[in-house]
Design an enzyme around this catalytic site. Structure first.
Site, mmCIF file in Angstrom:
data_model
loop_
_atom_site.group_PDB
_atom_site.id
_atom_site.type_symbol
_atom_site.label_atom_id
_atom_site.label_comp_id
_atom_site.label_asym_id
_atom_site.label_seq_id
_atom_site.Cartn_x
_atom_site.Cartn_y
_atom_site.Cartn_z
ATOM 1 N N ASN A 1 -10.202 8.481 37.622
ATOM 2 C CA ASN A 1 -10.357 7.125 37.106
ATOM 3 C C ASN A 1 -9.123 6.686 36.330
ATOM 4 O OD1 ASN A 1 -12.867 7.460 38.229
ATOM 5 N ND2 ASN A 1 -13.899 7.803 36.275
ATOM 6 N N HIS B 1 -4.847 9.999 38.851
ATOM 7 C CA HIS B 1 -4.432 8.783 39.564
ATOM 8 C C HIS B 1 -3.776 7.772 38.627
ATOM 9 C CE1 HIS B 1 -7.604 9.617 42.936
ATOM 10 N NE2 HIS B 1 -6.502 10.304 43.121
ATOM 11 N N CYS C 1 8.916 -7.853 35.719
ATOM 12 C CA CYS C 1 9.861 -7.019 34.975
ATOM 13 C C CYS C 1 11.021 -7.886 34.501
ATOM 14 C CB CYS C 1 10.381 -5.915 35.906
ATOM 15 S SG CYS C 1 11.576 -4.823 35.132
HETATM 16 N N1 APR Z 1 -23.566 8.821 37.852
HETATM 17 C C1 APR Z 1 -22.952 9.738 38.663
HETATM 18 N N2 APR Z 1 -22.467 9.443 39.898
HETATM 19 C C2 APR Z 1 -22.635 8.183 40.341
HETATM 20 C C3 APR Z 1 -23.288 7.183 39.568
HETATM 21 C C4 APR Z 1 -23.764 7.551 38.272
HETATM 22 N N3 APR Z 1 -24.374 6.675 37.465
HETATM 23 N N4 APR Z 1 -23.309 6.029 40.290
HETATM 24 C C5 APR Z 1 -22.688 6.300 41.489
HETATM 25 N N5 APR Z 1 -22.290 7.593 41.515
HETATM 26 C C6 APR Z 1 -21.576 8.304 42.597
HETATM 27 C C7 APR Z 1 -21.812 7.769 44.004
HETATM 28 O O1 APR Z 1 -22.979 8.320 44.594
HETATM 29 C C8 APR Z 1 -20.539 8.216 44.732
HETATM 30 O O2 APR Z 1 -20.720 9.502 45.310
HETATM 31 O O3 APR Z 1 -20.201 8.167 42.365
HETATM 32 C C9 APR Z 1 -19.501 8.315 43.607
HETATM 33 C C10 APR Z 1 -18.387 7.271 43.647
HETATM 34 O O4 APR Z 1 -17.626 7.486 44.792
HETATM 35 P P1 APR Z 1 -16.391 6.539 45.161
HETATM 36 O O5 APR Z 1 -16.761 5.131 44.990
HETATM 37 O O6 APR Z 1 -15.922 6.993 46.501
HETATM 38 O O7 APR Z 1 -15.323 6.860 44.019
HETATM 39 P P2 APR Z 1 -14.341 8.113 43.871
HETATM 40 O O8 APR Z 1 -14.894 9.305 44.516
HETATM 41 O O9 APR Z 1 -14.003 8.222 42.444
HETATM 42 O O10 APR Z 1 -13.048 7.611 44.681
HETATM 43 C C11 APR Z 1 -11.929 8.441 44.702
HETATM 44 O O11 APR Z 1 -10.661 6.807 45.895
HETATM 45 O O12 APR Z 1 -10.586 4.588 46.083
HETATM 46 C C12 APR Z 1 -9.869 5.653 45.662
HETATM 47 O O13 APR Z 1 -8.229 5.927 43.982
HETATM 48 C C13 APR Z 1 -9.565 5.589 44.181
HETATM 49 O O14 APR Z 1 -9.894 7.287 42.467
HETATM 50 C C14 APR Z 1 -10.475 6.659 43.591
HETATM 51 C C15 APR Z 1 -10.654 7.620 44.744
#
Ligand code: APR
Length: 252
Positions: free
Chosen positions: A106, A123, A152
């Site tokens: 995040n 990230h 910039c």
């Molecule tokens: N508590 C825990 N998990 C949760 C909750 C909650 N309240 N709500 C949703 N989730 C879960 C979802 O089920 C899903 O598996 O969080 C996950 C979010 O997944 P993504 O949206 O794919 O996010 P992330 O895995 O962090 O993405 C990775 O991808 O888009 C790029 O750079 C961006 O850092 C990001 C990376």
């Protein structure tokens, strides 16, 4: 250890209390309860903004003003968010020595806002802007206002110091994250769909070096049936509250 145990929360709490060098990998899911949408899924950012048009380095170099439409929304939403009970729970576990470090995908800075000290920003972070031409950096608050496209001093459009698709992970963050994964007793994975590499390799590295892998997510993910030893199904704040209580019970 497995999901078959009578009380998985208690089992995980016992493991965390015994091993005391857990490392945590977090994704967008941990900040959903702070009002920040995740990326994938029906309500996700990528449902509104096609990442191939709004979230690659190539797209930024081609059309920075367009990409800033998406970035502006992220900066506004993250800027207005506060850490939730899950962020605070991890900071409390660091305070008691149960958690050693947080590796986060995040860019919202909420772990630090909750009081976590060892946070590896895999990230990057939205709080800083960088010029991809002259490499000058600025605090976002000094150069960005809602709806603006920050520039910039050299005249070029600035980019938040976050990792867009097609960009490498900052080498120090990658080094530190892998070092933590290689030497932890427990890797707790919270709120990530584990679809993006190389972050999704971190649980595999930890597992190969003998760590137990615990997943906290309301939904199953690519890790659930592969690397995770236990999947605790539920929202991060709820599961962490149960774990904190159970660890306290274990320690008394
Ligand atoms: N508590 C825990 N998990 C949760 C909750 C909650 N309240 N709500 C949703 N989730 C879960 C979802 O089920 C899903 O598996 O969080 C996950 C979010 O997944 P993504 O949206 O794919 O996010 P992330 O895995 O962090 O993405 C990775 O991808 O888009 C790029 O750079 C961006 O850092 C990001 C990376």
């Amino acid at each position: 250890m497995g999901a078959g145990g009578s009380d998985p929360i208690r089992e995980v709490a016992r493991l965390l209390a015994e091993r005391r060098n857990a490392v945590v990998l977090t994704g967008a899911g941990i900040s959903v309860e702070s009002g920040i949408p995740s990326f994938r899924g029906a309500q996700g950012m990528w449902a509104k903004y096609d990442p191939t048009e709004y979230a690659t380095l190539h797209a930024f170099m081609q059309s920075p003003r367009k990409v800033w439409e998406m970035l502006s929304e992220m900066v506004s939403v993250c800027g207005g968010a506060a850490p939730n009970a899950a962020h605070k729970g991890l900071a409390a576990l660091e305070e008691t020595g149960v958690v050693r470090a947080v590796i986060t995908q995040n860019v919202d800075g909420l772990h630090q806002a909750a009081g976590s000290r060892r946070v590896i920003e895999y990230h990057g972070n939205l709080d800083e802007l960088i010029c991809v031409y002259c490499w000058k950096r600025y605090p976002t608050r000094d150069r960005w206002t809602p709806g603006s496209v920050p520039q910039c001093d050299c005249g070029e459009i600035l980019k938040p110091n976050v990792v867009l698709f097609g960009e490498p992970i900052p080498w120090l963050a990658q080094e530190q994250a892998e070092e933590e994964a290689r030497s932890c007793g427990v890797l707790v994975v919270i709120g990530t769909s584990a679809q993006v590499s190389p972050a999704c390799d971190i649980p595999r590295i930890a597992k190969e070096l003998g760590a137990a892998v615990v997943e906290i997510n309301p939904e199953p993910t690519l890790l659930t049936r592969t690397v995770a030893d236990v999947h605790l199904a539920g929202p991060a704040s709820e599961i962490l509250a149960l774990l904190l209580q159970s660890i306290r019970d274990e320690e008394h």
